[in-house]
Write a protein that holds these residues in place. Structure first.
Motif, PDB file in Angstrom:
ATOM      1  N   LYS A 215     -16.883  -1.692  -1.508  1.00 52.64           N
ATOM      2  CA  LYS A 215     -15.429  -1.630  -1.615  1.00 52.64           C
ATOM      3  C   LYS A 215     -15.002  -0.213  -1.974  1.00 52.64           C
ATOM      4  O   LYS A 215     -15.493   0.368  -2.945  1.00 52.64           O
ATOM      5  CB  LYS A 215     -14.921  -2.614  -2.669  1.00 52.64           C
ATOM      6  N   ILE A 216     -14.088   0.339  -1.183  1.00 50.14           N
ATOM      7  CA  ILE A 216     -13.602   1.704  -1.412  1.00 50.14           C
ATOM      8  C   ILE A 216     -12.084   1.678  -1.524  1.00 50.14           C
ATOM      9  O   ILE A 216     -11.405   1.113  -0.658  1.00 50.14           O
ATOM     10  CB  ILE A 216     -14.030   2.643  -0.262  1.00 50.14           C
ATOM     11  N   ASP A 217     -11.572   2.242  -2.599  1.00 50.84           N
ATOM     12  CA  ASP A 217     -10.117   2.349  -2.766  1.00 50.84           C
ATOM     13  C   ASP A 217      -9.624   3.624  -2.087  1.00 50.84           C
ATOM     14  O   ASP A 217     -10.213   4.697  -2.257  1.00 50.84           O
ATOM     15  CB  ASP A 217      -9.751   2.403  -4.254  1.00 50.84           C
ATOM     16  N   VAL A 218      -8.546   3.485  -1.327  1.00 56.36           N
ATOM     17  CA  VAL A 218      -7.931   4.635  -0.661  1.00 56.36           C
ATOM     18  C   VAL A 218      -6.587   4.896  -1.328  1.00 56.36           C
ATOM     19  O   VAL A 218      -5.663   4.088  -1.213  1.00 56.36           O
ATOM     20  CB  VAL A 218      -7.745   4.372   0.852  1.00 56.36           C
ATOM     21  N   LEU A 219      -6.480   6.007  -2.038  1.00 51.00           N
ATOM     22  CA  LEU A 219      -5.254   6.357  -2.746  1.00 51.00           C
ATOM     23  C   LEU A 219      -4.492   7.419  -1.958  1.00 51.00           C
ATOM     24  O   LEU A 219      -5.085   8.333  -1.407  1.00 51.00           O
ATOM     25  CB  LEU A 219      -5.586   6.889  -4.140  1.00 51.00           C
ATOM     26  N   GLY A 220      -3.180   7.296  -1.926  1.00 47.42           N
ATOM     27  CA  GLY A 220      -2.378   8.289  -1.205  1.00 47.42           C
ATOM     28  C   GLY A 220      -2.518   8.157   0.294  1.00 47.42           C
ATOM     29  O   GLY A 220      -2.910   9.093   0.985  1.00 47.42           O
ATOM     30  N   PHE A 221      -2.203   6.987   0.834  1.00 51.77           N
ATOM     31  CA  PHE A 221      -2.381   6.754   2.270  1.00 51.77           C
ATOM     32  C   PHE A 221      -1.336   7.486   3.106  1.00 51.77           C
ATOM     33  O   PHE A 221      -1.574   7.792   4.268  1.00 51.77           O
ATOM     34  CB  PHE A 221      -2.319   5.245   2.553  1.00 51.77           C
ATOM     35  N   ALA A 222      -0.168   7.789   2.517  1.00 56.33           N
ATOM     36  CA  ALA A 222       0.867   8.541   3.246  1.00 56.33           C
ATOM     37  C   ALA A 222       0.353   9.938   3.572  1.00 56.33           C
ATOM     38  O   ALA A 222      -0.565  10.445   2.915  1.00 56.33           O
ATOM     39  CB  ALA A 222       2.137   8.634   2.410  1.00 56.33           C
ATOM     40  N   PHE A 223       0.961  10.572   4.571  1.00 55.56           N
ATOM     41  CA  PHE A 223       0.459  11.883   4.982  1.00 55.56           C
ATOM     42  C   PHE A 223       0.832  12.987   3.995  1.00 55.56           C
ATOM     43  O   PHE A 223       0.252  14.069   4.017  1.00 55.56           O
ATOM     44  CB  PHE A 223       0.993  12.233   6.382  1.00 55.56           C
ATOM     45  N   LYS A 224       1.798  12.698   3.076  1.00 56.15           N
ATOM     46  CA  LYS A 224       2.292  13.726   2.171  1.00 56.15           C
ATOM     47  C   LYS A 224       2.807  13.060   0.899  1.00 56.15           C
ATOM     48  O   LYS A 224       3.353  11.965   0.949  1.00 56.15           O
ATOM     49  CB  LYS A 224       3.423  14.493   2.873  1.00 56.15           C
ATOM     50  N   LYS A 225       2.656  13.749  -0.227  1.00 54.83           N
ATOM     51  CA  LYS A 225       3.137  13.174  -1.487  1.00 54.83           C
ATOM     52  C   LYS A 225       4.662  13.036  -1.469  1.00 54.83           C
ATOM     53  O   LYS A 225       5.370  13.742  -0.732  1.00 54.83           O
ATOM     54  CB  LYS A 225       2.707  14.051  -2.664  1.00 54.83           C
ATOM     55  N   ASP A 226       5.156  12.117  -2.274  1.00 53.94           N
ATOM     56  CA  ASP A 226       6.589  11.839  -2.410  1.00 53.94           C
ATOM     57  C   ASP A 226       7.226  11.299  -1.127  1.00 53.94           C
ATOM     58  O   ASP A 226       8.429  11.427  -0.917  1.00 53.94           O
ATOM     59  CB  ASP A 226       7.360  13.087  -2.869  1.00 53.94           C
ATOM     60  N   THR A 227       6.417  10.739  -0.235  1.00 53.30           N
ATOM     61  CA  THR A 227       6.952  10.079   0.953  1.00 53.30           C
ATOM     62  C   THR A 227       6.223   8.747   1.149  1.00 53.30           C
ATOM     63  O   THR A 227       5.165   8.520   0.569  1.00 53.30           O
ATOM     64  CB  THR A 227       6.764  10.900   2.248  1.00 53.30           C
ATOM     65  N   GLY A 228       6.811   7.890   1.970  1.00 54.19           N
ATOM     66  CA  GLY A 228       6.140   6.645   2.348  1.00 54.19           C
ATOM     67  C   GLY A 228       5.745   6.675   3.810  1.00 54.19           C
ATOM     68  O   GLY A 228       5.542   5.637   4.423  1.00 54.19           O
ATOM     69  N   ASP A 229       5.660   7.867   4.364  1.00 50.69           N
ATOM     70  CA  ASP A 229       5.444   8.040   5.804  1.00 50.69           C
ATOM     71  C   ASP A 229       3.948   8.085   6.118  1.00 50.69           C
ATOM     72  O   ASP A 229       3.221   8.943   5.615  1.00 50.69           O
ATOM     73  CB  ASP A 229       6.111   9.337   6.254  1.00 50.69           C
ATOM     74  N   THR A 230       3.495   7.163   6.950  1.00 49.21           N
ATOM     75  CA  THR A 230       2.068   7.108   7.300  1.00 49.21           C
ATOM     76  C   THR A 230       1.803   7.545   8.746  1.00 49.21           C
ATOM     77  O   THR A 230       0.686   7.395   9.229  1.00 49.21           O
ATOM     78  CB  THR A 230       1.519   5.674   7.114  1.00 49.21           C
ATOM     79  N   ARG A 231       2.821   8.110   9.407  1.00 49.56           N
ATOM     80  CA  ARG A 231       2.625   8.540  10.800  1.00 49.56           C
ATOM     81  C   ARG A 231       1.591   9.658  10.878  1.00 49.56           C
ATOM     82  O   ARG A 231       1.711  10.670  10.199  1.00 49.56           O
ATOM     83  CB  ARG A 231       3.955   9.007  11.399  1.00 49.56           C
ATOM     84  N   GLU A 232       0.581   9.468  11.704  1.00 46.15           N
ATOM     85  CA  GLU A 232      -0.462  10.471  11.938  1.00 46.15           C
ATOM     86  C   GLU A 232      -1.158  10.920  10.656  1.00 46.15           C
ATOM     87  O   GLU A 232      -1.720  12.010  10.594  1.00 46.15           O
ATOM     88  CB  GLU A 232       0.126  11.708  12.646  1.00 46.15           C
ATOM     89  N   THR A 233      -1.122  10.087   9.609  1.00 43.55           N
ATOM     90  CA  THR A 233      -1.783  10.481   8.367  1.00 43.55           C
ATOM     91  C   THR A 233      -3.293  10.592   8.567  1.00 43.55           C
ATOM     92  O   THR A 233      -3.898   9.761   9.267  1.00 43.55           O
ATOM     93  CB  THR A 233      -1.472   9.489   7.226  1.00 43.55           C
ATOM     94  N   PRO A 234      -3.930  11.624   7.985  1.00 46.20           N
ATOM     95  CA  PRO A 234      -5.393  11.755   8.098  1.00 46.20           C
ATOM     96  C   PRO A 234      -6.129  10.518   7.582  1.00 46.20           C
ATOM     97  O   PRO A 234      -7.254  10.236   8.000  1.00 46.20           O
ATOM     98  CB  PRO A 234      -5.704  12.977   7.227  1.00 46.20           C
ATOM     99  N   ALA A 235      -5.479   9.776   6.666  1.00 45.03           N
ATOM    100  CA  ALA A 235      -6.120   8.590   6.096  1.00 45.03           C
ATOM    101  C   ALA A 235      -6.467   7.558   7.170  1.00 45.03           C
ATOM    102  O   ALA A 235      -7.446   6.811   7.028  1.00 45.03           O
ATOM    103  CB  ALA A 235      -5.205   7.965   5.045  1.00 45.03           C
TER     104      ALA A 235
END
Length: 251
Positions: A215-235
């Motif tokens: 089990k691996i936790d992924v923190l900060g899935f958004a592409f940038k801090k202070d946003t909820g945007d996951t478009r093209e995120t490296p995650a």
């Protein structure tokens, strides 16, 4: 649609980041269907960053307005300039022709992405030589010619703009026979992709070369801090790489 509701001369302002010559295409469409009404097209690309958009609007580094180098074109530029002048100092309002305005937005995003790829390329070298990439970034950023912004990148750049705009720049270069220049900007994306693969490999190697069933936790899935945007995120690519080895992810 603009023609249908226009009963007097109009200034049409293009705000979005678009392929070059879009303003010219808009101009041709409106002029062809003008019905006697004159249209002036301005390119006014926005430089708002996600997470700081309101601040960027109220206190912009610059406002860019591009238009035709004709008397009517210059009048249109001045009209929009007068709107911004209510809160933006005049020395921060830059006026150019249409091509320059459209290309400047692409160039700005390409340069920012280039800085991220540049420091990430150095991070791989730091790992290989036991250097501290954070300290390297700090030392390099103290140079006033370089500055500290975009030198503390995570696992590459993401979001809806950078890769799209670089590829747009690559396309323009290739269309104009500038193969070497196109290859240079392609390399920025290649380094970014390699960084994501490199990071996944580091995770796997640190866990005895397998993450299967772990089990691996992924923190900060958004592409940038202070946003909820996951478009093209490296995650996304990282998670796909870990899932490929049957990891259990908690995002």
């Amino acid at each position: 649609m603009i023609v249908d509701v226009s009963n007097s001369n109009k200034i049409v302002v293009e705000k979005s980041t678009v392929p070059m010559k879009t303003a010219e295409a808009i101009e041709k469409i409106l002029t062809h269907n003008s019905q006697g009404i004159k249209y002036q097209i301005l390119s006014n690309p926005e430089f708002l960053a996600e997470g700081t958009a309101i601040q960027d609007l109220f206190i912009p580094d610059r406002v860019l307005i591009g238009g035709r180098e004709t008397p009517d074109g210059q009048k249109a530029i001045q009209a929009l300039k007068d709107v911004y002048a209510h809160w933006v100092p005049e020395d921060r309002i830059i006026t150019t022709n249409l091509w320059t305005a459209e290309l400047s937005k692409l160039a700005a995003n390409a340069f920012l992405a280039q800085r991220i790829s540049s420091i990430n390329a150095r991070s791989s070298l730091c790992e290989a030589t036991s250097a501290d990439v954070a300290q390297v970034s700090h030392a390099v950023g103290k140079d006033t010619r370089i500055g500290s912004k975009f030198l503390n990148a995570s696992v590459g750049f993401g979001g809806s703009c950078f890769q799209k705009d670089i590829l747009n720049l690559v396309y323009i270069c290739e269309c104009n026979g500038l193969t070497e220049v196109a290859n240079y900007w392609k390399q920025v994306i290649k380094v970014n992709d390699n960084q994501k693969n490199h990071f996944v490999n580091r995770i796997v190697s640190s866990m005895f070369n397998t993450v299967s069933g772990k089990k691996i936790d992924v923190l900060g899935f958004a592409f940038k801090k202070d946003t909820g945007d996951t478009r093209e995120t490296p995650a996304i690519d990282m998670c796909k790489g870990l899932l490929g080895d049957k990891a259990r992810l908690s995002i």
